[in-house]
Design a protein around this motif. Structure first.
Motif, PDB file in Angstrom:
ATOM      1  N   PHE A   1       0.845  -1.196   0.000  1.00 14.34           N
ATOM      2  CA  PHE A   1       0.000   0.000   0.000  1.00 14.34           C
ATOM      3  C   PHE A   1       0.876   1.239   0.000  1.00 14.34           C
ATOM      4  N   ARG A   2       1.921   1.193   0.769  1.00 18.71           N
ATOM      5  CA  ARG A   2       2.813   2.332   0.839  1.00 18.71           C
ATOM      6  C   ARG A   2       3.457   2.583  -0.515  1.00 18.71           C
TER       7      ARG A   2
ATOM      8  N   LYS B   1       2.489   1.612  -3.633  1.00 22.61           N
ATOM      9  CA  LYS B   1       1.661   1.932  -4.796  1.00 22.61           C
ATOM     10  C   LYS B   1       0.368   2.657  -4.472  1.00 22.61           C
ATOM     11  N   GLY B   2       0.018   2.742  -3.204  1.00 21.47           N
ATOM     12  CA  GLY B   2      -1.270   3.320  -2.838  1.00 21.47           C
ATOM     13  C   GLY B   2      -2.331   2.241  -2.770  1.00 21.47           C
ATOM     14  N   TYR B   3      -3.209   2.343  -1.787  1.00 22.48           N
ATOM     15  CA  TYR B   3      -4.212   1.307  -1.506  1.00 22.48           C
ATOM     16  C   TYR B   3      -5.008   0.881  -2.728  1.00 22.48           C
ATOM     17  N   ARG B   4      -5.506   1.850  -3.467  1.00 23.88           N
ATOM     18  CA  ARG B   4      -6.373   1.541  -4.592  1.00 23.88           C
ATOM     19  C   ARG B   4      -5.639   0.888  -5.752  1.00 23.88           C
TER      20      ARG B   4
ATOM     21  N   PHE C   1      -1.284   8.080   6.824  1.00 20.83           N
ATOM     22  CA  PHE C   1      -1.382   9.485   6.419  1.00 20.83           C
ATOM     23  C   PHE C   1      -1.989   9.685   5.035  1.00 20.83           C
ATOM     24  N   LEU C   2      -1.900   8.679   4.187  1.00 20.64           N
ATOM     25  CA  LEU C   2      -2.374   8.866   2.810  1.00 20.64           C
ATOM     26  C   LEU C   2      -3.635   8.074   2.458  1.00 20.64           C
ATOM     27  N   ASP C   3      -3.731   6.847   2.937  1.00 24.72           N
ATOM     28  CA  ASP C   3      -4.795   5.968   2.442  1.00 24.72           C
ATOM     29  C   ASP C   3      -6.025   5.884   3.330  1.00 24.72           C
TER      30      ASP C   3
ATOM     31  N   ARG D   1      -8.218   7.866   3.597  1.00 21.34           N
ATOM     32  CA  ARG D   1      -9.382   8.419   2.921  1.00 21.34           C
ATOM     33  C   ARG D   1     -10.191   7.389   2.159  1.00 21.34           C
ATOM     34  N   TYR D   2      -9.647   6.198   1.987  1.00 22.47           N
ATOM     35  CA  TYR D   2     -10.395   5.149   1.302  1.00 22.47           C
ATOM     36  C   TYR D   2     -11.223   4.311   2.265  1.00 22.47           C
TER      37      TYR D   2
ATOM     38  N   TRP E   1       5.566  14.445   7.850  1.00 26.01           N
ATOM     39  CA  TRP E   1       6.231  14.201   6.579  1.00 26.01           C
ATOM     40  C   TRP E   1       7.466  13.317   6.734  1.00 26.01           C
TER      41      TRP E   1
END
Lengths: 193, 193
Positions: B21-22, B24-27, B107-109, B111-112, B163
């Motif tokens: 996930f880190r 490539k991103g969860y989606r 911090f990034l994912d 939102r899903y 960050w």
DNA sequence: TTGATTAACTAACATTTGTTAGCAAAGATA
DNA sequence: TATCTTTGCTAACAAATGTTAGTTAATCAA
């Protein structure tokens, strides 16, 4: 059809795409969903863009251009490291607050760019960061800033600046100028000898 | 099968998921891709998790727990606002640097996440931020910190702290302690009267 | 007016997606 | 030994995905 009308439609798509990408994240927005908001069919996008990714490219590289154009003016106008840094921070904040949706895409969704655009993007970012690194190094060499690790300092500065798109509200308590001023003060006071 | 072996497998999945996930991103990570890395079939995940999203939930809320557990110790140990803030920063940095992959997801994912977990998550984040806001307000009231807008200050502090997962390298030049120390200095010097 | 371009449409495509059903083997429990 | 639970498998499904093909109406340039 006249050239300017074409440009208008493309810009309209970009604008809506920015907004939806910001809201849900690039990968979570389908072409059909985007199409609904623009008021066309998904297939019609391909008269304006080569692919979904090329919309993302447009947004990311347009933002990069904005950052570079603004900072170049600052560098040519100011000479003293602390004054340059102050103005550079102001320039950076102005770009972000004037384009909050695009900023969110620029800071979060760039990772979905494929090669060779990903490398190109990272190279631009590196170049931009180096401008700041140079300013800071000069300030340290001239004894204006405390001698800290440059990379560390630059990263920390960008961290605080780049988060502004997340909470900045045009109708809120702070104007972009006030945000820039406060951040400058916070950062420069932490650095100054 | 013994209970502890079950837990091991679940943890192994979580660990690999965090990493992908880190990256490539969860989606952008499919169940099949995840399965390849774990060494099982995609369908076998459903013996350990209810859904793809429940893996994300696990990661996000486990991180939230970490942040809370650490900060509570600090609050109970220290009494002076500037000392608490210093220790709180250290605590926060320790959690991030000890879990860089999970931090990126946190911090990034987040939102899903879908409702009601999204709201629950945001509520936790708000609570955690309020702990910092309280410390800062107390410091300002006692005349230790310069009187700036609290929300603004908290946001800026978190910006620089959050960050760190992006550039921290366990084999790099800085230890978590050094990072915490440098950030504390930069932030507190910018705030102190 | 003619011919070319633009920008929209409908229909369909091949993949990929998360997920379920049903089954089998291995280990734990009685 | 007999039974239950755990954890894996294969096969398949329905939905969603980005994209292409082919067509049509409108607009512009000659």
């Amino acid at each position: 059809m006249p050239k300017d009308k074409t440009i208008k439609r493309k810009d309209q798509i970009t604008l809506i795409a920015q907004n939806k990408f910001r809201e849900k994240g690039y990968r979570a927005v389908s072409m059909r969903e985007l199409a609904d908001h623009v008021g066309i069919e998904a297939a019609s996008f391909y008269n304006h863009f080569d692919s979904k990714e090329s919309i993302l490219k447009e947004i990311c590289f347009r933002m990069a251009d904005e950052f570079f154009n603004r900072i170049e003016i600052v560098i040519n106008e100011e000479k003293l490291p602390d004054k340059i840094l102050e103005k550079a921070i102001e320039s950076h904040i102005k770009v972000i607050t004037a384009n909050t949706d695009a900023s969110a895409v620029f800071f979060l969704d760039w990772r979905y760019l494929s090669e060779p655009y990903l490398s190109e993007f990272l190279e631009l970012r590196r170049k931009y960061e180096n401008i700041f690194r140079k300013i800071i190094k000069e300030g340290m060499d001239k004894g204006l800033f405390e001698k800290l690790d440059e990379t560390f300092t630059v990263l920390t500065i960008f961290s605080s600046l780049n988060w502004v798109y997340e909470w900045y509200d045009p109708k809120g308590r702070f104007t972009p100028d006030q945000i820039a001023e406060n951040l400058s003060k916070l950062i420069l006071d932490g650095m100054r000898k």
